[in-house]
Design a protein around this motif. Sequence first.
Motif, PDB file in Angstrom:
ATOM      1  N   LEU B  31       0.834  -1.213   0.000  1.00 48.47           N
ATOM      2  CA  LEU B  31       0.000   0.000   0.000  1.00 48.47           C
ATOM      3  C   LEU B  31       0.863   1.256   0.000  1.00 48.47           C
ATOM      4  CD1 LEU B  31      -2.833  -1.063   2.474  1.00 48.47           C
ATOM      5  CD2 LEU B  31      -3.121  -0.509   0.052  1.00 48.47           C
ATOM      6  N   LYS B  32       1.972   1.185   0.700  1.00 47.59           N
ATOM      7  CA  LYS B  32       2.893   2.322   0.767  1.00 47.59           C
ATOM      8  C   LYS B  32       3.571   2.533  -0.589  1.00 47.59           C
ATOM      9  CE  LYS B  32       7.026   3.597   3.358  1.00 47.59           C
ATOM     10  NZ  LYS B  32       6.554   4.884   3.862  1.00 47.59           N
ATOM     11  N   ASN B  33       4.146   1.460  -1.130  1.00 50.33           N
ATOM     12  CA  ASN B  33       4.897   1.584  -2.385  1.00 50.33           C
ATOM     13  C   ASN B  33       4.003   1.907  -3.577  1.00 50.33           C
ATOM     14  OD1 ASN B  33       7.151   1.021  -0.925  1.00 50.33           O
ATOM     15  ND2 ASN B  33       7.448  -1.047  -1.718  1.00 50.33           N
ATOM     16  N   LEU B  34       2.759   1.460  -3.533  1.00 46.33           N
ATOM     17  CA  LEU B  34       1.832   1.760  -4.630  1.00 46.33           C
ATOM     18  C   LEU B  34       1.283   3.185  -4.529  1.00 46.33           C
ATOM     19  CD1 LEU B  34      -0.091  -1.655  -4.639  1.00 46.33           C
ATOM     20  CD2 LEU B  34       1.322  -0.804  -6.519  1.00 46.33           C
ATOM     21  N   GLY B  35       1.621   3.886  -3.444  1.00 42.44           N
ATOM     22  CA  GLY B  35       1.169   5.273  -3.295  1.00 42.44           C
ATOM     23  C   GLY B  35      -0.228   5.411  -2.716  1.00 42.44           C
ATOM     24  N   VAL B  36      -0.788   4.310  -2.225  1.00 35.50           N
ATOM     25  CA  VAL B  36      -2.171   4.343  -1.736  1.00 35.50           C
ATOM     26  C   VAL B  36      -2.281   5.165  -0.449  1.00 35.50           C
ATOM     27  CG1 VAL B  36      -4.124   2.950  -0.948  1.00 35.50           C
ATOM     28  CG2 VAL B  36      -2.672   2.126  -2.829  1.00 35.50           C
ATOM     29  N   PHE B  37      -1.340   4.957   0.472  1.00 38.60           N
ATOM     30  CA  PHE B  37      -1.377   5.724   1.726  1.00 38.60           C
ATOM     31  C   PHE B  37      -1.307   7.225   1.437  1.00 38.60           C
ATOM     32  CE2 PHE B  37       0.631   2.004   4.282  1.00 38.60           C
ATOM     33  CZ  PHE B  37      -0.626   1.509   4.598  1.00 38.60           C
ATOM     34  N   ASP B  38      -0.370   7.610   0.573  1.00 36.91           N
ATOM     35  CA  ASP B  38      -0.222   9.030   0.236  1.00 36.91           C
ATOM     36  C   ASP B  38      -1.522   9.591  -0.343  1.00 36.91           C
ATOM     37  OD1 ASP B  38       2.377   9.463   1.052  1.00 36.91           O
ATOM     38  OD2 ASP B  38       3.263   8.935  -0.884  1.00 36.91           O
ATOM     39  N   PHE B  39      -2.100   8.870  -1.299  1.00 39.49           N
ATOM     40  CA  PHE B  39      -3.301   9.375  -1.973  1.00 39.49           C
ATOM     41  C   PHE B  39      -4.479   9.495  -1.004  1.00 39.49           C
ATOM     42  CE2 PHE B  39      -7.128   8.728  -4.691  1.00 39.49           C
ATOM     43  CZ  PHE B  39      -7.027   9.914  -5.409  1.00 39.49           C
ATOM     44  N   ILE B  40      -4.621   8.493  -0.137  1.00 40.29           N
ATOM     45  CA  ILE B  40      -5.707   8.565   0.851  1.00 40.29           C
ATOM     46  C   ILE B  40      -5.505   9.778   1.757  1.00 40.29           C
ATOM     47  CG2 ILE B  40      -6.762   7.449   2.866  1.00 40.29           C
ATOM     48  CD1 ILE B  40      -6.292   4.754   1.575  1.00 40.29           C
ATOM     49  N   PHE B  41      -4.258   9.977   2.194  1.00 42.48           N
ATOM     50  CA  PHE B  41      -4.007  11.080   3.126  1.00 42.48           C
ATOM     51  C   PHE B  41      -4.217  12.440   2.465  1.00 42.48           C
ATOM     52  CE2 PHE B  41      -1.280  14.016   5.560  1.00 42.48           C
ATOM     53  CZ  PHE B  41      -1.930  13.902   6.783  1.00 42.48           C
ATOM     54  N   GLN B  42      -3.846  12.534   1.185  1.00 42.80           N
ATOM     55  CA  GLN B  42      -4.014  13.807   0.474  1.00 42.80           C
ATOM     56  C   GLN B  42      -5.486  14.186   0.335  1.00 42.80           C
ATOM     57  OE1 GLN B  42      -1.956  12.765  -3.084  1.00 42.80           O
ATOM     58  NE2 GLN B  42       0.039  12.814  -2.055  1.00 42.80           N
ATOM     59  N   ASN B  43      -6.368  13.194   0.484  1.00 41.48           N
ATOM     60  CA  ASN B  43      -7.795  13.456   0.288  1.00 41.48           C
ATOM     61  C   ASN B  43      -8.590  13.467   1.583  1.00 41.48           C
ATOM     62  OD1 ASN B  43      -8.499  13.555  -2.765  1.00 41.48           O
ATOM     63  ND2 ASN B  43      -6.891  12.017  -2.536  1.00 41.48           N
ATOM     64  N   VAL B  44      -7.868  13.601   2.690  1.00 44.27           N
ATOM     65  CA  VAL B  44      -8.554  13.557   3.977  1.00 44.27           C
ATOM     66  C   VAL B  44      -9.536  14.731   4.110  1.00 44.27           C
ATOM     67  CG1 VAL B  44      -6.751  14.817   5.239  1.00 44.27           C
ATOM     68  CG2 VAL B  44      -8.218  13.204   6.460  1.00 44.27           C
ATOM     69  N   ALA B  45      -9.182  15.882   3.527  1.00 44.17           N
ATOM     70  CA  ALA B  45     -10.022  17.074   3.675  1.00 44.17           C
ATOM     71  C   ALA B  45     -11.379  16.900   2.995  1.00 44.17           C
ATOM     72  CB  ALA B  45      -9.301  18.295   3.102  1.00 44.17           C
ATOM     73  N   LYS B  46     -11.428  16.110   1.919  1.00 40.88           N
ATOM     74  CA  LYS B  46     -12.716  15.908   1.251  1.00 40.88           C
ATOM     75  C   LYS B  46     -13.463  14.702   1.805  1.00 40.88           C
ATOM     76  CE  LYS B  46     -12.631  13.417  -2.733  1.00 40.88           C
ATOM     77  NZ  LYS B  46     -12.399  12.905  -4.072  1.00 40.88           N
ATOM     78  N   GLY B  47     -13.002  14.190   2.942  1.00 43.66           N
ATOM     79  CA  GLY B  47     -13.757  13.131   3.621  1.00 43.66           C
ATOM     80  C   GLY B  47     -13.439  11.736   3.143  1.00 43.66           C
TER      81      GLY B  47
END
Lengths: 353, 353
Positions: B31-47
């Motif tokens: 999940l980390k290497n595929l960028g999933v964690f980053d993408f989820i975190f970047q979208n925290v503001a939109k819920g």
Amino acid sequence: MPKKYIKAIDALQEAQKISLAPFVFQTTVSLKNLGVFDFIFQNVAKGGVTLTEICEELSISEYGLGVLLEMAESSNIVSMDERGRYELTKIGYFLNYNPMTQVNMNFTQDVCYQGLFHLEDAIREGKPAGLKELGSWKTIYEGLSQLKPEVQKSWFDFDHFYSDGIFDEALKIVFRHEPKLLFDIGGNTGKFAIQCCAYNQDVNVHIFDLPGQLKVALKNTAEKGFGERVQGSEIDWLSENPKIPAGADTIWMSQFLDCFSKEEILKILKTAANAMDSQTELIIIETYTDRQKFENAKFTLEATSLYFTALANGNSKMYKARELMELADAAGLELKDDISLGEFHTLFVCKKK
Amino acid sequence: MPKKYIKAIDALQEAQKISLAPFVFQTTVSLKNLGVFDFIFQNVAKGGVTLTEICEELSISEYGLGVLLEMAESSNIVSMDERGRYELTKIGYFLNYNPMTQVNMNFTQDVCYQGLFHLEDAIREGKPAGLKELGSWKTIYEGLSQLKPEVQKSWFDFDHFYSDGIFDEALKIVFRHEPKLLFDIGGNTGKFAIQCCAYNQDVNVHIFDLPGQLKVALKNTAEKGFGERVQGSEIDWLSENPKIPAGADTIWMSQFLDCFSKEEILKILKTAANAMDSQTELIIIETYTDRQKFENAKFTLEATSLYFTALANGNSKMYKARELMELADAAGLELKDDISLGEFHTLFVCKKK
């Protein structure tokens, strides 16, 4: 799932544990295989054993046992008293003596550990990229009979732990309507066909499976004296246009569909529906992640999905009951019965719409 | 350590988690290497973001992301709301953004994961049986410069994370008595020798190390313009009768002794003592497991011990301060100062008895 509240300091601790989890796992495997857990537990009545006593009894170096026990103590697997005597904690006890934990640990170490290293590649490629650690096959099913004995044992122990015992319950349901001809889809070793023939003296079973498995299944059923009542046909469900004939009273698929992707399952169910008439029962047994009574069981099934991804075939998983229901519906089938079976399984009876 | 109370049901859950820990670890790495964690975190503001949104953004199959996120949700790494939108939990946040967790996870995956499979063999044989997964060397030190770039990066990131920053503090202590000649035992890349020369314009440094490392160290120190003040001698501490000359004001061993077994450390300290007079200071810097303020740090050091066992040399570890004190005493040395350094380290100043 609702969010579980966790303090930041505990969350950091948990993140650290995950980041070093393979160390704890391999420490546990080593302590178990070296006989350390057993020896510590056998000496619980005398108040524990010291590192030196364990080393002498089991011929392990003090250095080697020391690094293992330090990690095990920090992981709350063993405890040490002020006189340096070790005992198992409850976690240590379950790691060594709980059957489900043992089966899972052996499966993880012997079948999955090395292949899981390639999980990320498997996801990117849609192929079981970790299977190369066990052998050169396209799917693990091709290689099952060629696995090293200890790997094979761990595979079958895992498989049987989660399926043995449900056939007795299932047979009663299968034979409510006294089927004369049963199609056993994915007959594997012929185990279910044998049980059917033993349970009911009139039934005939027709097994459908890949050539290698079919040969084994027909040999086994013949050896049990059911050669006349059990026939078989080769089938490859991944081929262009797989077909099964009409005429079955019951079509049986037990822990079979989880070996396929959703698209493939839809094709299989449509093929079955085409061979069914209004009276034919299609019986599907699966372990669904949304039907588990215990968190542990759900967790194991989700790990099994990752085994499918990284090692088995690269595209199947343990599904939710809801997903299978949608696929059955799309294939023109209607769910007639939805029955909980044993600790982990669910049995669906479907008929043609 | 006192026993921690834990309910049987929680202990069983923890045992199950350990038995399947490699699945959770590899899920996290993917999940980390595929960028999933980053993408989820970047979208925290939109819920939060849905599975479909993540798949589209990162070009991952819904199947592949699905099996990863199911496991991550059960492991409390991500949470999903009733509309199917994912967010990172605190654990997930730390897994992706806490520097120590990141360094540990990369070290575990890139350097240790595959070799740890052979931990049990390493304990039985007293050899780093897992090192063959990285290359054909007797110890990892021989192979350091030949590791694949990403493996080497993870190794050095780990090494530096736990040692950078302590030299500044240590230099003040080293130069309290204005040494004219310092022996740098295990000089590695020459990093400390360079800092000494920059810190004090009169000091001369003599590096002792294996031929390969020594060459690198002398090249680096010369390039920094300290060629005249830094000399070196080859030494193999595992040889029959290693010797260093007399004449040093200070002998320096930083994170050096943990690469050796207790027997070897005793030999090294005796050799040092033989080269010391009553004024010579021997300075030893180590990360001791019994001197850690935080459980996480102790846990990391114990994992590092297992890295030594399975991959590095098969016989060394992170020691307790008490163990090093006993060895120094047995070598004829007296502990003069015992100073805490940075977050993880301890500095001992020893003199000849």
